[in-house]
Write a protein that holds these residues in place. Structure first.
Motif, PDB file in Angstrom:
ATOM      1  N   GLU A  52       0.838  -1.205   0.000  1.00 57.19           N
ATOM      2  CA  GLU A  52       0.000   0.000   0.000  1.00 57.19           C
ATOM      3  C   GLU A  52       0.871   1.253   0.000  1.00 57.19           C
ATOM      4  O   GLU A  52       1.404   1.634   1.044  1.00 57.19           O
ATOM      5  CB  GLU A  52      -0.927   0.006   1.219  1.00 57.19           C
ATOM      6  N   GLN A  53       1.013   1.885  -1.147  1.00 57.25           N
ATOM      7  CA  GLN A  53       1.740   3.155  -1.200  1.00 57.25           C
ATOM      8  C   GLN A  53       0.796   4.337  -1.007  1.00 57.25           C
ATOM      9  O   GLN A  53       1.229   5.484  -0.986  1.00 57.25           O
ATOM     10  CB  GLN A  53       2.506   3.265  -2.508  1.00 57.25           C
ATOM     11  N   GLU A  54      -0.494   4.039  -0.904  1.00 58.80           N
ATOM     12  CA  GLU A  54      -1.485   5.017  -0.451  1.00 58.80           C
ATOM     13  C   GLU A  54      -2.160   4.404   0.765  1.00 58.80           C
ATOM     14  O   GLU A  54      -2.746   3.342   0.683  1.00 58.80           O
ATOM     15  CB  GLU A  54      -2.524   5.303  -1.536  1.00 58.80           C
ATOM     16  N   TYR A  55      -2.061   5.080   1.910  1.00 58.79           N
ATOM     17  CA  TYR A  55      -2.582   4.529   3.146  1.00 58.79           C
ATOM     18  C   TYR A  55      -3.307   5.620   3.911  1.00 58.79           C
ATOM     19  O   TYR A  55      -2.758   6.713   4.139  1.00 58.79           O
ATOM     20  CB  TYR A  55      -1.452   3.942   3.991  1.00 58.79           C
ATOM     21  N   LYS A  56      -4.555   5.335   4.272  1.00 55.50           N
ATOM     22  CA  LYS A  56      -5.405   6.312   4.976  1.00 55.50           C
ATOM     23  C   LYS A  56      -5.450   7.622   4.211  1.00 55.50           C
ATOM     24  O   LYS A  56      -5.234   8.714   4.752  1.00 55.50           O
ATOM     25  CB  LYS A  56      -4.909   6.524   6.407  1.00 55.50           C
ATOM     26  N   ASN A  57      -5.705   7.491   2.894  1.00 49.28           N
ATOM     27  CA  ASN A  57      -5.876   8.635   1.986  1.00 49.28           C
ATOM     28  C   ASN A  57      -4.629   9.490   1.841  1.00 49.28           C
ATOM     29  O   ASN A  57      -4.697  10.632   1.402  1.00 49.28           O
ATOM     30  CB  ASN A  57      -7.051   9.521   2.450  1.00 49.28           C
ATOM     31  N   GLN A  58      -3.495   8.951   2.222  1.00 44.71           N
ATOM     32  CA  GLN A  58      -2.249   9.689   2.063  1.00 44.71           C
ATOM     33  C   GLN A  58      -1.289   8.905   1.192  1.00 44.71           C
ATOM     34  O   GLN A  58      -1.053   7.730   1.426  1.00 44.71           O
ATOM     35  CB  GLN A  58      -1.601   9.966   3.425  1.00 44.71           C
ATOM     36  N   LYS A  59      -0.761   9.562   0.169  1.00 42.67           N
ATOM     37  CA  LYS A  59       0.227   8.927  -0.687  1.00 42.67           C
ATOM     38  C   LYS A  59       1.598   9.026  -0.039  1.00 42.67           C
ATOM     39  O   LYS A  59       1.928  10.017   0.604  1.00 42.67           O
ATOM     40  CB  LYS A  59       0.275   9.610  -2.062  1.00 42.67           C
ATOM     41  N   SER A  60       2.385   7.975  -0.206  1.00 43.61           N
ATOM     42  CA  SER A  60       3.766   8.065   0.254  1.00 43.61           C
ATOM     43  C   SER A  60       4.489   9.095  -0.603  1.00 43.61           C
ATOM     44  O   SER A  60       4.087   9.401  -1.725  1.00 43.61           O
ATOM     45  CB  SER A  60       4.457   6.702   0.122  1.00 43.61           C
ATOM     46  N   LYS A  61       5.576   9.640  -0.074  1.00 47.57           N
ATOM     47  CA  LYS A  61       6.349  10.612  -0.834  1.00 47.57           C
ATOM     48  C   LYS A  61       6.881  10.006  -2.119  1.00 47.57           C
ATOM     49  O   LYS A  61       7.095  10.697  -3.102  1.00 47.57           O
ATOM     50  CB  LYS A  61       7.500  11.155   0.025  1.00 47.57           C
ATOM     51  N   TYR A  62       7.051   8.704  -2.094  1.00 44.87           N
ATOM     52  CA  TYR A  62       7.505   7.999  -3.297  1.00 44.87           C
ATOM     53  C   TYR A  62       6.541   8.232  -4.451  1.00 44.87           C
ATOM     54  O   TYR A  62       6.938   8.533  -5.574  1.00 44.87           O
ATOM     55  CB  TYR A  62       7.624   6.516  -2.971  1.00 44.87           C
ATOM     56  N   LEU A  63       5.216   8.097  -4.178  1.00 45.78           N
ATOM     57  CA  LEU A  63       4.230   8.315  -5.233  1.00 45.78           C
ATOM     58  C   LEU A  63       4.063   9.796  -5.535  1.00 45.78           C
ATOM     59  O   LEU A  63       3.841  10.181  -6.677  1.00 45.78           O
ATOM     60  CB  LEU A  63       2.887   7.722  -4.822  1.00 45.78           C
ATOM     61  N   LYS A  64       4.172  10.642  -4.512  1.00 44.38           N
ATOM     62  CA  LYS A  64       4.018  12.077  -4.727  1.00 44.38           C
ATOM     63  C   LYS A  64       5.055  12.613  -5.684  1.00 44.38           C
ATOM     64  O   LYS A  64       4.836  13.586  -6.395  1.00 44.38           O
ATOM     65  CB  LYS A  64       4.112  12.827  -3.385  1.00 44.38           C
ATOM     66  N   GLU A  65       6.229  11.986  -5.698  1.00 44.17           N
ATOM     67  CA  GLU A  65       7.312  12.475  -6.538  1.00 44.17           C
ATOM     68  C   GLU A  65       7.290  11.872  -7.931  1.00 44.17           C
ATOM     69  O   GLU A  65       8.237  12.011  -8.696  1.00 44.17           O
ATOM     70  CB  GLU A  65       8.655  12.176  -5.875  1.00 44.17           C
ATOM     71  N   LYS A  66       6.180  11.208  -8.277  1.00 43.32           N
ATOM     72  CA  LYS A  66       6.109  10.556  -9.581  1.00 43.32           C
ATOM     73  C   LYS A  66       6.378  11.536 -10.709  1.00 43.32           C
ATOM     74  O   LYS A  66       7.041  11.222 -11.690  1.00 43.32           O
ATOM     75  CB  LYS A  66       4.731   9.920  -9.761  1.00 43.32           C
ATOM     76  N   HIS A  67       5.847  12.742 -10.592  1.00 40.53           N
ATOM     77  CA  HIS A  67       6.037  13.738 -11.638  1.00 40.53           C
ATOM     78  C   HIS A  67       7.015  14.819 -11.209  1.00 40.53           C
ATOM     79  O   HIS A  67       7.012  15.929 -11.741  1.00 40.53           O
ATOM     80  CB  HIS A  67       4.691  14.372 -12.013  1.00 40.53           C
ATOM     81  N   GLY A  68       7.858  14.476 -10.219  1.00 40.66           N
ATOM     82  CA  GLY A  68       8.822  15.453  -9.727  1.00 40.66           C
ATOM     83  C   GLY A  68       9.914  15.736 -10.730  1.00 40.66           C
ATOM     84  O   GLY A  68      10.079  15.061 -11.744  1.00 40.66           O
TER      85      GLY A  68
END
Length: 685
Positions: A524-540
């Motif tokens: 689960e890279q999204e947990y309790k409606n929060q994305k891990s920073k790993y997923l947040k940086e997908k378009h970084g």
């Protein structure tokens, strides 16, 4: 009055003395074996025995695993008092018994130590050895569901129909009859319609056997068609006869040989059939007498099925517990049942075209299109070890220098755990990598170990104490550590059994009251409606990605993550192009059962290969990139920058806790989610 020598000295003479010495010798031998049993239980099973009397006993050699039935054991132990609980773990050579009082348990302890018994239906004696335990506890497994596409239909035929079908098979044999039985190593077998060839696991579709299927089977098959259990009229029948102690090895029926539906009728006796998924999940399925097994879809194409050769099956003891479906691990209600002669009628429809199923990695039609052998889910301990050797151990040796350069920022909650330990604690870092946690708390005595010699050498350059070993067998004395950490290690083991063994090894190292911290990658890279920073940086930006590669913004533990190539897979059934990877030339492993992840995406498969793009050099200082070797876990880009693939099993929510909870020698103090990782803190009981 004259006193005898015995009265004066309190000693016996002659034969009495000799008998006394013999008894003493026997008691000494029993005590020695009792202590040995205690050590074995602790070392291999994590069962901690105590020296003082309690209500509860563990009885070695009195288990389902060595032929003792529940009825027989209960009959033995109830002679010494009221039995509150009797637990018999499946396939284990020991059992637990709890009495109503400590006095009753003490009475059983004295009577049963060294007692010889003979398991029912055998002629081999076994000797019981008892030890006291504080509590009787065994973590019951959650009953597994049937594999997808599998059905068991009870009482599909009557007893009279069963009798007629069994009588229709003439096992006397006739060498001039093409349907005559074959005597295989594990069973007798007859074929109708088409002969199944065991040399290539296929049928000769151009050579049907004369006579077709037995007439007695036609009404039964019409019933199966009418009720929707099959879509095609079968034209091939295999009849197997199993005597007690016989079985059939795990296998998948050849995809291209037969259509989807395969049905098997159990006659004469019930049996337990074992199903296994490529990821290691196993399900024991009870097939009652006169029942029909229907395999379609995933259960037909992906799961192996087989019958373990043994004379007894572990089943539910009570009538209430005997139900169709999976055999639970509820040890309050398990016993042994002796097998009887069983026959199975397995019906199939011969396939006239190649298979185009969605499981290409195990499909003979699609395997022929593979360019080379590729990694797949292991089906045995040997395959698991070989997979880890190629796609974990060898890879870390190759990437050690680059890996270490990206691993210098410790995780805050790991640091918090280490700094919470008392001064002078002895701590083992199992899978220490480059040793970045070994010097966090100067008040601790820390020692590290890792499978990679090159990473251990890096620890030595930092003047840290570390040595090379496997996490499944750490050469540290049992019960000698106050704490252990295992940070991003256990997800590299490729079967559930090996992952559990790694946790058990951590528990073995701990003193009673000692604690262990475990981190593994999370599905689960999204947990309790929060994305891990790993997923947040997908378009970084590229700069942000490069920053994460150096460890200043680490998000996911591998020890955390590969360079710009970190986990995720968009599909569990096919391989993906890693063209989105910035700065990574990774290509999918063609037609592999194990998918290659796509960067910065969520996981859709628990088992995968994760690319590591070796930037700027190889494992040794000063070596040029174009000299890097290319083991099985490595591919090279056009610029000769190699991309290595590491095996990972990512854990679903609750999976790590369930594995830890299955060990009764530890308890979970805390579990939490930390930026894409599942984490637990254990305490040794």
């Amino acid at each position: 009055m004259l006193l005898t020598f015995k009265q004066i000295t309190g000693m016996e003479t002659g034969k009495n003395v000799e008998d006394h010495l013999k008894v003493h010798k026997v008691k000494k031998k029993i005590l020695r074996k009792q202590v040995r049993a205690q050590h074995t239980l602790m070392r291999h099973e994590g069962i901690e025995c105590v020296s003082h009397a309690t209500q509860s006993l563990v009885i070695a050699n009195a288990g389902l695993g060595n032929g003792m039935s529940r009825h027989q054991l209960h009959r033995i132990v109830e002679n010494y008092g009221i039995v509150e609980t009797l637990l018999m773990p499946p396939n284990k050579p020991y059992s637990f018994v709890k009495y109503e009082s400590t006095e009753e348990a003490k009475k059983a302890f004295d009577a049963l130590n060294g007692k010889e018994v003979t398991p029912e239906d055998t002629d081999q004696n076994i000797v019981l050895y008892c030890n006291f335990v504080e509590k009787v506890f065994w973590k019951n497994s959650v009953p597994a569901n049937l594999p997808p596409g599998l059905k068991v239909i009870e009482n599909i035929i009557s007893s009279e129909e069963e009798r007629k079908m069994l009588e229709s098979i003439d096992w006397r044999g006739d060498e001039n009859n093409q349907n005559a039985q074959k005597t295989l190593k594990h069973r007798r077998v007859k074929h109708f319609g088409y002969e199944f060839r065991y040399d290539n696991n296929d049928v000769d579709k151009d050579k049907p056997l004369p006579g077709g299927l037995p007439e007695i089977c036609i009404p039964f098959l019409e019933k199966c068609l009418k009720q929707g259990y099959i879509k095609h009229q079968p034209d091939q029948l295999t009849v197997n006869q199993y005597e007690p102690g016989q079985g059939i090895p795990p296998h998948i029926d050849t995809h291209s040989a037969f259509e989807d539906e395969i049905i098997s009728l159990s006659l004469g006796s019930e049996i337990v059939m074992d199903f296994k998924h490529p990821d290691g999940q196993t399900v024991a399925v009870l097939l009652p007498r006169c029942s029909l097994l229907v395999m379609t879809g995933e259960s037909r194409y992906l799961w192996t099925h087989g019958i373990t050769p043994r004379k007894y099956d572990v089943i539910q003891a009570s009538e209430l517990g005997q139900k169709v479906g999976t055999i639970t691990a509820d040890v309050r209600d398990l016993t042994l049942k002796r097998r009887e002669t069983r026959a199975s009628f397995t019906f199939r429809k011969v396939k006239r075209s190649s298979c185009n199923c969605i499981y290409p990695s195990v499909c003979d039609s699609q395997k022929g299109q593979q360019r080379r052998a590729e990694p797949s889910f292991p089906h045995s301990e040997l395959q698991a070890s070989e997979l880890e050797q190629e796609y974990v151990h060898k890879v870390y040796e190759e990437i050690a220098m680059h890996f270490s350069s990206t691993r210098h920022s410790p995780w805050p909650r790991v640091v918090e755990f280490l700094k919470s330990l008392p001064e002078g604690s002895i701590v083992a870092d199992v899978g220490c990598g480059n040793g970045k946690y070994l010097g966090i708390n100067k008040d601790l005595y820390m020692i590290g170990c890792d499978r990679s010699k090159n990473l251990v050498d890096i620890c030595g350059e930092k003047h840290s104490q570390a040595f090379v070993c496997d996490a499944l067998s750490v050469p540290i004395r049992s019960g000698s550590c106050d704490a252990c950490i295992s940070i991003a290690v256990i997800h590299h083991f490729s079967t559930a059994e090996r992952r559990l063994a790694a946790i058990r090894e951590l528990a073995r190292l701990l003193k009673p009251g000692g604690t262990a911290l475990i981190y593994v990658w999370a599905m689960e890279q999204e947990y309790k409606n929060q994305k891990s920073k790993y997923l947040k940086e997908k378009h970084g930006s590229k700069d942000k990605e490069e920053e994460s590669n150096t460890g200043t913004s680490q998000k996911l533990l591998d020890d955390e993550k590969p360079d710009s190539s970190i986990q995720g897979s968009s599909c569990s059934d096919q391989l993906l192009d890693d063209s989105e990877d910035k700065g990574c030339a990774a290509k999918p492993v063609a037609d592999s059962r194990l998918p290659v992840h796509t960067n910065r995406t969520s996981f859709h498969s628990q088992d995968m290969l994760v690319p590591w793009h070796l930037k700027g050099g190889n494992k040794k200082k000063g070596a040029s990139v174009d000299k890097v070797s290319s083991p099985a876990g490595c591919k090279e880009s056009q610029e000769l920058s190699p991309v290595f693939h590491r095996y990972y099993h990512v854990f679903r929510e609750g999976e790590l806790e369930a594995a830890c909870g299955s060990l009764d020698c530890v308890r979970i103090l805390k579990s939490y989610y930390d930026q894409g990782n599942w984490c637990v803190v254990l305490e040794k009981l």
